[in-house]
Motif scaffolding. Structure first.
Motif, short mmCIF file in Angstrom:
data_model
loop_
_atom_site.label_atom_id
_atom_site.label_comp_id
_atom_site.label_asym_id
_atom_site.label_seq_id
_atom_site.Cartn_x
_atom_site.Cartn_y
_atom_site.Cartn_z
N TYR A 23 0.79 -1.04 0.10
CA TYR A 23 -0.04 -0.07 0.05
C TYR A 23 0.76 1.23 0.29
CZ TYR A 23 -3.39 3.56 1.57
OH TYR A 23 -4.02 4.87 1.65
N LEU B 27 -6.39 2.71 -5.09
CA LEU B 27 -7.30 1.88 -3.85
C LEU B 27 -8.74 2.25 -4.23
CD1 LEU B 27 -7.11 0.14 -1.66
CD2 LEU B 27 -6.91 1.95 -0.08
N ALA B 28 -9.18 3.45 -4.58
CA ALA B 28 -10.46 3.65 -4.69
C ALA B 28 -11.12 3.00 -5.77
CB ALA B 28 -10.74 5.10 -4.96
N GLY C 242 -10.91 -0.46 -6.25
CA GLY C 242 -11.38 -1.40 -5.72
C GLY C 242 -10.85 -2.57 -6.52
N ASN D 148 -8.00 -4.56 -5.98
CA ASN D 148 -7.58 -5.52 -5.39
C ASN D 148 -6.08 -5.95 -5.74
OD1 ASN D 148 -6.99 -6.70 -2.69
ND2 ASN D 148 -8.04 -8.58 -3.57
N GLU E 287 -1.22 -0.91 -4.08
CA GLU E 287 -2.39 -0.26 -4.12
C GLU E 287 -1.88 1.38 -3.66
OE1 GLU E 287 -6.39 -2.69 -3.26
OE2 GLU E 287 -4.74 -2.73 -1.56
N SER F 299 -8.44 6.37 3.18
CA SER F 299 -8.42 4.99 2.52
C SER F 299 -7.65 3.90 3.10
CB SER F 299 -8.07 5.09 1.09
OG SER F 299 -6.68 5.57 1.00
N PRO G 55 -6.31 -0.12 2.66
CA PRO G 55 -6.43 -1.50 1.98
C PRO G 55 -6.65 -2.59 3.04
CG PRO G 55 -4.14 -1.02 2.66
CD PRO G 55 -5.06 0.17 3.16
N ASP G 56 -6.96 -3.71 2.36
CA ASP G 56 -7.56 -5.00 3.31
C ASP G 56 -6.45 -5.81 3.74
OD1 ASP G 56 -6.68 -6.22 0.87
OD2 ASP G 56 -8.73 -7.04 0.63
#
Length: 143
Positions: free
Chosen positions: A36, A66-67, A69, A71, A75, A81, A83-84
């Motif tokens: 990220y 990142l926006a 989406g 993945n 990112e 924002s 990340p996962d």
């Protein structure tokens, strides 16, 4: 143990920071890690997105904002924002926020500009205070 790497470049050229970032990204992605990249704002995020597409014709750095989406392994984000994942955090913003301290590894690329030097010194102290293992990579020539 969490780790923070500081790469201190000998120049004040912001393009040198981006070029070095690309080398780091190639290595980290090759190791199978997700990254990220935190930027100061949407403008800087979009500029970096475009710059990564044009980095080198023979290179491919799989990335997205990142926006979007998507993945992607890399990112790019800003502001709130998140990340996962919490693998590798590259800080291109000046200050770090609490999100950075959730990551297993952080990377700071330092060029010789007063505002970047001042911010990364503060970030160093913050990582150190959080118990990160600090690695200094001084790329300046030693006399």
């Amino acid at each position: 143990m969490k780790r923070s790497d500081f790469y201190v470049l000998p120049t004040e050229d912001p393009d040198a920071r981006r070029r070095f970032l690309c080398k780091v990204l190639e290595k980290v992605v090759a190791l199978g890690h997700r990254i990220y990249i935190r930027t100061n704002d949407e403008t800087q995020a979009r500029q970096l997105d475009e710059w990564l597409w044009d980095y080198r014709p023979e290179a491919f750095l799989p990335h997205s904002l990142l926006a979007a989406g998507l993945n992607s392994p890399i990112e790019i984000g800003y502001g709130d924002s998140k990340p996962d994942h919490r693998e590798v955090f590259v800080n291109l913003a000046l200050e770090i926020d609490e999100l950075a301290l959730e990551f297993n590894r952080t990377i700071e690329i330092v060029v010789q500009q007063p505002e970047i030097l001042e911010a990364t010194r503060a970030n160093y102290r913050r990582y150190q205070g959080q118990g990160y293992e600090i690695h200094m990579n001084d790329m300046r020539r030693k006399g």
